[in-house]
Scaffold this active site. Structure first.
Site, PDB file in Angstrom:
ATOM      1  N   CYS A 102       0.836  -1.201   0.000  1.00  0.00           N
ATOM      2  CA  CYS A 102       0.000   0.000   0.000  1.00  0.00           C
ATOM      3  C   CYS A 102       0.875   1.257   0.000  1.00  0.00           C
ATOM      4  O   CYS A 102       1.704   1.446   0.887  1.00  0.00           O
ATOM      5  CB  CYS A 102      -0.924   0.020   1.215  1.00  0.00           C
ATOM      6  SG  CYS A 102      -1.937   1.522   1.289  1.00  0.00           S
ATOM      7  N   ARG A 229      -8.631  -2.490  -9.774  1.00  0.00           N
ATOM      8  CA  ARG A 229      -9.492  -1.383 -10.189  1.00  0.00           C
ATOM      9  C   ARG A 229     -10.409  -1.737 -11.366  1.00  0.00           C
ATOM     10  O   ARG A 229     -11.525  -1.226 -11.454  1.00  0.00           O
ATOM     11  CB  ARG A 229      -8.632  -0.161 -10.528  1.00  0.00           C
ATOM     12  CG  ARG A 229      -8.040   0.513  -9.295  1.00  0.00           C
ATOM     13  CD  ARG A 229      -7.070   1.626  -9.658  1.00  0.00           C
ATOM     14  NE  ARG A 229      -5.841   1.127 -10.270  1.00  0.00           N
ATOM     15  CZ  ARG A 229      -4.940   1.883 -10.874  1.00  0.00           C
ATOM     16  NH1 ARG A 229      -5.140   3.186 -10.967  1.00  0.00           N
ATOM     17  NH2 ARG A 229      -3.840   1.363 -11.385  1.00  0.00           N
TER      18      ARG A 229
END
Length: 330
Positions: A102, A229
């Site tokens: 992340c 995504r």
């Protein structure tokens, strides 16, 4: 067949990425329905789990129809990571995944996520702590390195495998790139082709079409692909890729009715899991993605994001089906 510990996955599995505020049980259920082979929870703070933070604990919810499913944790403290690994194991996921990828500042500043890429020794210690805390397979998701001048994924892969990590997912960007710029899968291919590496290597980054999935499969030789995504508002991508691999042909694009059905199920499952009010409010961020590309949709979108009653929302969706029956996407 790809194996992670005792988990058997199909040949060249398609994985749903763990995405904050996206990969919750309702969204995972939708992706499973449309062909995802394995999924992960949103990433969970090890400190939040130990503090008994309500949001962190909710993220531990998993359901049998999702399996195989992994729970992903992150943190920068060895003791907290070991303890959270023990807590995670109590809900019996199929594996525990560690987030070392992340790039978000608030995570990196706590010495977690992609921040650990600057200190591989710490990464190894944190991973050992997680392995110590569970009998489940432990996997890792990470990036190529901190920046272009410090790509260290080769060392990371070898050292993680040496201490018992059983699969590695590599996002083909550095932390400095965030989610921008070009993803470079050649580094993933190099790791996969390293004769020392025997654990499955999954690639992640920019896969948004069946053609690209097949190209990357053939070009880089990885064991499977993780999709993030591109699945938001478009869970059909998993079955589309599988169909294209088998036949070389495209499945028909989802119709407006297909999109309404997905949005309706997503809303219904969100209300069941989160409660009516929160389910309705948090669903609002998804409508744009489900109905992307439909002309003159602004009025309906406005209704969807301002309506508070479930029966009214379902009535709006029914109206969308009627108004756009037979609509063809250009």
């Amino acid at each position: 067949m790809v194996k992670i510990g005792n988990i058997e996955l199909p040949e060249f599995p398609l994985l749903l990425a763990p995405m904050e505020d996206v990969s919750d049980p309702p969204f995972r259920r939708l992706c499973k329905t449309h062909g995802a082979d394995m999924m992960y929870s949103e990433f969970i703070s090890s400190e939040g789990l130990i503090r008994d933070a309500i949001k962190s604990r909710m993220k531990l919810d998993i359901f049998d129809y999702e399996r195989p499913v992994g729970i992903q944790i992150f943190g920068g403290d060895e003791e907290a990571m070991e303890m959270s690994s023990k807590i995670v194991s109590t809900v019996k996921p199929d594996l525990v995944d560690i987030n070392f990828g992340c790039p978000v500042k608030k995570v990196v500043c706590r010495g977690a996520g992609a921040g650990v890429l600057k200190d591989v020794d710490l990464m190894v210690r944190l991973t050992k702590a997680v392995i110590k805390g569970t009998d489940l397979p432990v996997t890792v998701k990470t990036r190529l390195g901190w920046d272009e001048s410090s790509i260290n994924i080769d060392e990371v892969a070898e050292r993680l495998q040496d201490i018992g990590v059983q699969a590695l997912t590599i996002h083909a960007r550095t932390r400095a790139q965030m989610y921008k710029g070009h993803s470079d899968w050649s580094h993933i291919a190099r790791v996969k082709n390293n004769p020392r590496i025997t654990m499955p290597i999954f690639g992640n980054g920019d896969i948004d079409s069946p053609e690209k999935a097949l190209k990357y499969k053939n070009e880089y030789g990885i064991d499977g692909i993780m999709i993030g995504r591109a699945a938001i508002g478009y869970p059909w991508i998993f079955n589309e890729i599988k169909h294209y691999f088998k036949t070389g042909e495209h499945l028909p694009a989802p119709t407006v009715i297909d999109r309404v059905e997905a949005a309706r199920n997503h809303l219904k499952w969100s209300m069941e899991w989160k409660g009516e009010r929160l389910g309705i409010v948090e669903m609002r961020r998804h409508y744009t993605n489900y109905f992307k590309g439909i002309h003159s949709f602004k009025e309906f979108k406005q209704k969807l994001v301002t309506t508070d009653a479930p029966e009214d929302l379902f009535a709006i969706m029914k109206e969308i089906e009627e108004v756009y029956a037979g609509y063809e996407f250009v």
